[in-house]
Scaffold this active site. Structure first.
Site, PDB file in Angstrom:
ATOM      1  N   ASP A  27      61.973  38.180  23.381  1.00 35.06           N
ATOM      2  CA  ASP A  27      62.709  36.926  22.899  1.00 35.06           C
ATOM      3  C   ASP A  27      63.850  36.536  23.735  1.00 35.06           C
ATOM      4  OD1 ASP A  27      61.445  37.756  20.726  1.00 35.06           O
ATOM      5  OD2 ASP A  27      63.009  38.275  19.332  1.00 35.06           O
ATOM      6  N   LYS A 133      56.513  35.081  16.777  1.00 33.01           N
ATOM      7  CA  LYS A 133      56.735  36.058  15.688  1.00 33.01           C
ATOM      8  C   LYS A 133      57.906  35.413  14.738  1.00 33.01           C
ATOM      9  CE  LYS A 133      59.975  39.036  18.381  1.00 33.01           C
ATOM     10  NZ  LYS A 133      61.137  39.059  17.560  1.00 33.01           N
ATOM     11  N   THR A 162      67.924  41.334  20.794  1.00 33.83           N
ATOM     12  CA  THR A 162      68.819  42.000  20.982  1.00 33.83           C
ATOM     13  C   THR A 162      68.415  43.490  21.000  1.00 33.83           C
ATOM     14  OG1 THR A 162      69.660  41.917  18.722  1.00 33.83           O
ATOM     15  CG2 THR A 162      70.352  40.199  20.309  1.00 33.83           C
ATOM     16  N   CYS A 166      65.663  42.986  17.288  1.00 31.31           N
ATOM     17  CA  CYS A 166      64.388  42.927  17.868  1.00 31.31           C
ATOM     18  C   CYS A 166      63.835  43.790  18.752  1.00 31.31           C
ATOM     19  CB  CYS A 166      64.062  41.373  18.120  1.00 31.31           C
ATOM     20  SG  CYS A 166      64.381  40.219  17.060  1.00 31.31           S
TER      21      CYS A 166
HETATM   22  C1  C5J Z   1      66.732  39.257  17.938  1.00 33.87           C
HETATM   23  C2  C5J Z   1      68.177  38.301  16.187  1.00 33.87           C
HETATM   24  N1  C5J Z   1      65.750  38.805  18.883  1.00 33.87           N
HETATM   25  N2  C5J Z   1      68.936  39.279  16.797  1.00 33.87           N
HETATM   26  N3  C5J Z   1      66.856  38.443  17.017  1.00 33.87           N
HETATM   27  O1  C5J Z   1      67.061  40.571  18.194  1.00 33.87           O
HETATM   28  O2  C5J Z   1      68.154  37.861  15.472  1.00 33.87           O
END
Ligand code: C5J
Length: 224
Positions: A27, A133, A162, A166
């Site tokens: 991400d 996703k 993060t 995720c």
């Molecule tokens: C990710 C989130 N990618 N923190 N998403 O960690 O909402």
């Protein structure tokens, strides 16, 4: 690259073979790393996350230079009609800044929009799979497992954002599916530095309860 190598990880080293190893970049999208996106809509300061960009770039270069090692990216986001968006996730952001609303980078966290795409510094090469996703984990409602199994992947080197959301969710999912995971410390980041630190402690506690943790340097040494 050596046919077999060892990553100096905590709490113990991880043996890897390039052809059964994948780098999974989670991400690293504008929506999390640039102002005006999903991350900021939830009240976060996105500049904290940007510390992971240079370490991710270093990892990416080293892994791309290692013959046989698979590089794979993920993006969190939703269909333009939002039919895959749970209501509770929609309602998390304040009105006007919800998923699907128009922001400076297009519709927030919607596939095909500028904000949803990977930041230019880490942009996938044409042969690198990029998995879209709808959730936090990269295995939920995606073909990631098929992609990894068809290549005979056994070990995942994981970075991105993060750490406690995720990255954690994906590593937990991967561990249960039989993949060994090495989370790369400086190449992950959280809006909450404390969550990053404690998140990594959780991964590697109890003998590596659902993974191991390594530095960028130790991964780069192993794939060289
Ligand atoms: C990710 C989130 N990618 N923190 N998403 O960690 O909402």
């Amino acid at each position: 690259a050596a046919a077999e190598a060892s990553i100096d990880a905590e709490p113990s080293p991880t043996a890897i073979t390039a052809t059964t190893t994948a780098l999974l970049v989670i991400d690293m999208q504008r929506d999390f790393l640039e102002p005006g996106g999903f991350g900021e809509s939830l009240g976060n300061d996105v500049s904290v996350l940007r510390t992971a960009i240079a370490p991710c770039s270093q990892l990416l270069s080293a892994c791309r230079a290692c013959p046989g090692l698979l590089v794979c990216h993920t993006r969190e986001g939703h269909r333009p009609d939002l039919s895959d968006l749970p209501r509770h996730k929609l309602m998390q952001s304040p009105e006007g800044k919800r998923i699907g609303d128009l922001g400076p980078m297009g519709r927030i966290l919607v596939r095909g929009e500028r904000g949803h795409d990977i930041i230019p510094e880490l942009y996938p090469l044409p042969m690198e799979p990029c998995v879209d996703k709808p959730g936090k984990g990269a295995f939920f409602s995606t073909d990631l497992e098929t992609i990894l199994r068809s290549r005979g992947i056994e070990t995942l080197i994981v970075c991105g954002v993060t750490t406690e959301v995720c990255v954690h969710t994906t590593v937990r999912e991967a561990n249960d599916r039989g993949f060994a995971c090495v989370v790369v410390d400086e190449a992950c980041s959280s809006f909450f530095p404390e969550f990053h630190r404690v998140g990594l402690s959780m991964v590697k506690a109890q003998g590596g309860i659902f993974g191991k943790v390594a530095s960028v340097a130790s991964v780069v040494r192993a794939v060289r």
